[in-house]
Design a protein around this motif. Structure first.
Motif, PDB file in Angstrom:
ATOM      1  N   PRO A 142      16.895  65.134  81.699  1.00  0.00           N
ATOM      2  CA  PRO A 142      18.336  64.890  81.734  1.00  0.00           C
ATOM      3  C   PRO A 142      18.781  64.216  80.442  1.00  0.00           C
ATOM      4  CG  PRO A 142      17.301  64.218  83.801  1.00  0.00           C
ATOM      5  CD  PRO A 142      16.190  64.525  82.835  1.00  0.00           C
ATOM      6  N   ASP A 143      20.008  64.479  80.032  1.00  0.00           N
ATOM      7  CA  ASP A 143      20.476  63.947  78.754  1.00  0.00           C
ATOM      8  C   ASP A 143      20.334  62.435  78.659  1.00  0.00           C
ATOM      9  OD1 ASP A 143      21.127  66.550  78.182  1.00  0.00           O
ATOM     10  OD2 ASP A 143      23.309  66.263  78.290  1.00  0.00           O
ATOM     11  N   GLU A 144      20.665  61.715  79.749  1.00  0.00           N
ATOM     12  CA  GLU A 144      20.618  60.257  79.686  1.00  0.00           C
ATOM     13  C   GLU A 144      19.170  59.749  79.596  1.00  0.00           C
ATOM     14  OE1 GLU A 144      20.953  61.320  84.122  1.00  0.00           O
ATOM     15  OE2 GLU A 144      21.720  62.054  82.182  1.00  0.00           O
ATOM     16  N   VAL A 145      18.238  60.501  80.174  1.00  0.00           N
ATOM     17  CA  VAL A 145      16.827  60.129  80.057  1.00  0.00           C
ATOM     18  C   VAL A 145      16.348  60.347  78.625  1.00  0.00           C
ATOM     19  CG1 VAL A 145      14.474  60.676  80.796  1.00  0.00           C
ATOM     20  CG2 VAL A 145      16.315  60.572  82.484  1.00  0.00           C
TER      21      VAL A 145
ATOM     22  N   LEU B 169      15.174  52.393  80.813  1.00  0.00           N
ATOM     23  CA  LEU B 169      14.008  53.155  81.257  1.00  0.00           C
ATOM     24  C   LEU B 169      13.576  52.762  82.670  1.00  0.00           C
ATOM     25  CD1 LEU B 169      11.891  53.209  77.967  1.00  0.00           C
ATOM     26  CD2 LEU B 169      13.191  55.102  78.967  1.00  0.00           C
ATOM     27  N   TYR B 170      13.752  51.511  83.030  1.00  0.00           N
ATOM     28  CA  TYR B 170      13.397  51.057  84.379  1.00  0.00           C
ATOM     29  C   TYR B 170      14.336  51.602  85.455  1.00  0.00           C
ATOM     30  CZ  TYR B 170      10.135  47.416  82.620  1.00  0.00           C
ATOM     31  OH  TYR B 170       9.091  46.728  82.050  1.00  0.00           O
ATOM     32  N   SER B 171      15.432  52.215  85.050  1.00  0.00           N
ATOM     33  CA  SER B 171      16.446  52.637  86.031  1.00  0.00           C
ATOM     34  C   SER B 171      16.217  54.036  86.588  1.00  0.00           C
ATOM     35  CB  SER B 171      17.844  52.590  85.387  1.00  0.00           C
ATOM     36  OG  SER B 171      18.012  53.635  84.425  1.00  0.00           O
ATOM     37  N   PHE B 172      15.274  54.785  86.046  1.00  0.00           N
ATOM     38  CA  PHE B 172      15.183  56.206  86.383  1.00  0.00           C
ATOM     39  C   PHE B 172      14.283  56.514  87.579  1.00  0.00           C
ATOM     40  CE2 PHE B 172      16.084  56.480  81.673  1.00  0.00           C
ATOM     41  CZ  PHE B 172      17.421  56.827  81.838  1.00  0.00           C
ATOM     42  N   LEU B 173      13.170  55.792  87.715  1.00  0.00           N
ATOM     43  CA  LEU B 173      12.242  56.064  88.810  1.00  0.00           C
ATOM     44  C   LEU B 173      12.041  54.792  89.624  1.00  0.00           C
ATOM     45  CD1 LEU B 173       9.664  58.396  86.996  1.00  0.00           C
ATOM     46  CD2 LEU B 173      11.489  59.069  88.559  1.00  0.00           C
TER      47      LEU B 173
ATOM     48  N   SER C 235      11.346  62.385  82.646  1.00  0.00           N
ATOM     49  CA  SER C 235      11.848  63.636  82.065  1.00  0.00           C
ATOM     50  C   SER C 235      11.813  64.761  83.086  1.00  0.00           C
ATOM     51  CB  SER C 235      11.015  64.009  80.834  1.00  0.00           C
ATOM     52  OG  SER C 235      11.141  63.025  79.828  1.00  0.00           O
ATOM     53  N   ALA C 236      10.777  64.763  83.927  1.00  0.00           N
ATOM     54  CA  ALA C 236      10.654  65.756  85.001  1.00  0.00           C
ATOM     55  C   ALA C 236      11.374  65.312  86.272  1.00  0.00           C
ATOM     56  CB  ALA C 236       9.182  66.019  85.308  1.00  0.00           C
ATOM     57  N   GLN C 237      11.927  64.085  86.258  1.00  0.00           N
ATOM     58  CA  GLN C 237      12.628  63.497  87.411  1.00  0.00           C
ATOM     59  C   GLN C 237      11.726  63.434  88.638  1.00  0.00           C
ATOM     60  OE1 GLN C 237      17.000  64.741  87.615  1.00  0.00           O
ATOM     61  NE2 GLN C 237      16.160  66.397  86.359  1.00  0.00           N
TER      62      GLN C 237
ATOM     63  N   CYS D 106       5.510  68.628  83.222  1.00  0.00           N
ATOM     64  CA  CYS D 106       4.794  67.644  82.406  1.00  0.00           C
ATOM     65  C   CYS D 106       3.799  68.338  81.477  1.00  0.00           C
ATOM     66  CB  CYS D 106       4.086  66.635  83.300  1.00  0.00           C
ATOM     67  SG  CYS D 106       5.193  65.515  84.193  1.00  0.00           S
ATOM     68  N   LEU D 107       3.106  69.340  81.992  1.00  0.00           N
ATOM     69  CA  LEU D 107       2.138  70.081  81.182  1.00  0.00           C
ATOM     70  C   LEU D 107       2.836  70.814  80.040  1.00  0.00           C
ATOM     71  CD1 LEU D 107      -0.811  71.105  80.810  1.00  0.00           C
ATOM     72  CD2 LEU D 107      -0.187  73.025  82.308  1.00  0.00           C
ATOM     73  N   PHE D 108       3.975  71.408  80.338  1.00  0.00           N
ATOM     74  CA  PHE D 108       4.744  72.125  79.313  1.00  0.00           C
ATOM     75  C   PHE D 108       5.101  71.176  78.168  1.00  0.00           C
ATOM     76  CE2 PHE D 108       9.059  73.467  77.820  1.00  0.00           C
ATOM     77  CZ  PHE D 108       8.668  74.628  77.168  1.00  0.00           C
ATOM     78  N   ASN D 109       5.486  69.955  78.505  1.00  0.00           N
ATOM     79  CA  ASN D 109       5.851  69.009  77.457  1.00  0.00           C
ATOM     80  C   ASN D 109       4.637  68.406  76.760  1.00  0.00           C
ATOM     81  OD1 ASN D 109       8.607  69.342  77.453  1.00  0.00           O
ATOM     82  ND2 ASN D 109       8.920  67.903  79.131  1.00  0.00           N
ATOM     83  N   MET D 110       3.491  68.350  77.440  1.00  0.00           N
ATOM     84  CA  MET D 110       2.265  68.009  76.707  1.00  0.00           C
ATOM     85  C   MET D 110       2.032  69.042  75.602  1.00  0.00           C
ATOM     86  SD  MET D 110      -0.447  67.084  79.710  1.00  0.00           S
ATOM     87  CE  MET D 110       0.000  66.068  81.112  1.00  0.00           C
TER      88      MET D 110
END
Length: 361
Positions: free
Chosen positions: A81-84, A149-153, A210-212, A318-322
């Motif tokens: 997401p853009d904000e992430v 960063l602490y706000s997402f998960l 990033s993957a939410q 996650c793998l795709f972004n690795m």
């Protein structure tokens, strides 16, 4: 695939890669990705650097875009997401500024200033809201990043991220004392320390917002997933060592895989470069093998249930972004002014750094 022009366009154009640093396997097999939010990301991070007092307006105007920090993150975390992505990019810009402060504190022997900062960063990790308006820009910028960063998960992810971040701060402290004492770590000592100073586990943690999706421990500790994760980070760290070796030797640095190989293994500069390159190339082939295993693992997870489908999708994301680490890191090193040491007036002093520590010359 050729790299894209920086600053104002996402049109692709060739980048000049010195033969000694060229990796045909990356150029041919790892197509470069770019998050569509990148142009706005670049603009917002420039504004954030100014707001947080991490760079002056003239420095931002002269150097921020050319350092390509936002390009690096926009190539890593596709689908975020853009904000992430914005929070990650700002944090990454902070990390580079912190790395530069650490280097300047070493160079100028500012042990007391470094110790104050180390203590403050640990405290900020545990209670970021209490440090949002700290007089030291690095502390305030770190606090702002952590709040976001602490706000997402959930709390579990936050605790894990904090644990990994505390370890990174301590690794930087270890490097500080090594450098001020003239200690070149052995190859094995260096590799262990590098996994922390490069912040392997932090960048991997950030795959999840990033993957939410917060990955369960069983996935993160799966042998294939962990191997793929580690290899993408090792590639990035060791390729960084390969590309930054001239800069770091010019600056009297002692922490680089090539330097450890020269100092402890008796290699010549040419031999050490060849060995680092060999390790970099092994990361690529090893990742391709691990990638296939993780994809099979994701198929097993996708068991027909809603939860299974969601978890499998997160693993694949996650793998795709690795995979994207390889191309983004590769091109970053040939586009960022951070590594263009031959263009600096003083090869030992980056032109974009502030030589002052907070509150002292």
């Amino acid at each position: 695939m050729p790299a894209f022009v920086q600053r104002t366009t996402t049109t692709y154009t060739p980048a000049l890669v010195p033969p000694a640093l060229s990796l045909p396997a990356i150029e041919a097999g790892f197509p470069r990705q770019l998050h569509p939010y990148w142009p706005k990301l670049q603009e917002n991070t420039r504004a954030w650097l100014l707001e947080m007092r991490l760079m002056s307006a003239p420095m931002i105007e002269a150097y921020a875009d050319g350092l390509c920090y936002t390009d690096l993150m926009a190539g890593f975390y596709i689908g975020a997401p853009d904000e992430v992505l914005q929070a990650i990019a700002d944090y990454s810009a902070w990390f580079f500024a912190w790395d530069d402060r650490h280097d300047r504190d070493v160079i100028h022997g500012r042990s007391a200033a470094w110790e104050r900062l180390r203590i403050l960063l640990h405290a900020t990790l545990d209670s970021p809201k209490e440090h949002l308006y700290h007089q030291d820009p690095l502390v305030a910028g770190f606090a702002d990043s952590m709040v976001r960063l602490y706000s997402f998960l959930g709390e579990g992810w936050n605790a894990r991220f904090a644990e990994h971040s505390h370890a990174v701060i301590e690794a930087y402290d270890k490097e500080f004392h090594n450098r001020t004492s003239g200690i070149v770590p052995t190859v094995e000592e260096y590799l262990e320390l590098r996994r922390l100073t490069f912040a392997h586990w932090i960048w991997l943690d950030l795959l999840e917002p990033s993957a939410q999706y917060e990955l369960p421990a069983a996935v993160r500790e799966n042998a294939a997933y962990r191997r793929a994760a580690l290899l993408c980070q090792e590639f990035a760290a060791w390729y960084n060592d390969l590309c930054s070796l001239p800069k770091e030797m010019a600056g009297g640095e002692l922490h680089n895989l090539g330097i450890s190989l020269i100092h402890h293994e008796g290699m010549t500069l040419e031999e050490s470069v060849k060995e680092v390159r060999r390790r970099v190339e092994e990361c690529i082939t090893g990742f391709l093998d691990a990638e296939e295993q993780v994809l099979r693992y994701a198929e097993e997870i996708d068991n027909g249930s809603v939860r299974g489908a969601e978890l499998a999708a997160a693993v694949r994301a996650c793998l795709f972004n690795m995979r994207n680490w390889f191309s983004s890191v590769y091109w970053f090193h040939h586009e960022s002014g951070r590594y263009m040491v031959d263009s600096w007036d003083d090869r030992s002093t980056p032109p974009y750094v502030n030589n002052e520590a907070a509150g002292e010359k």
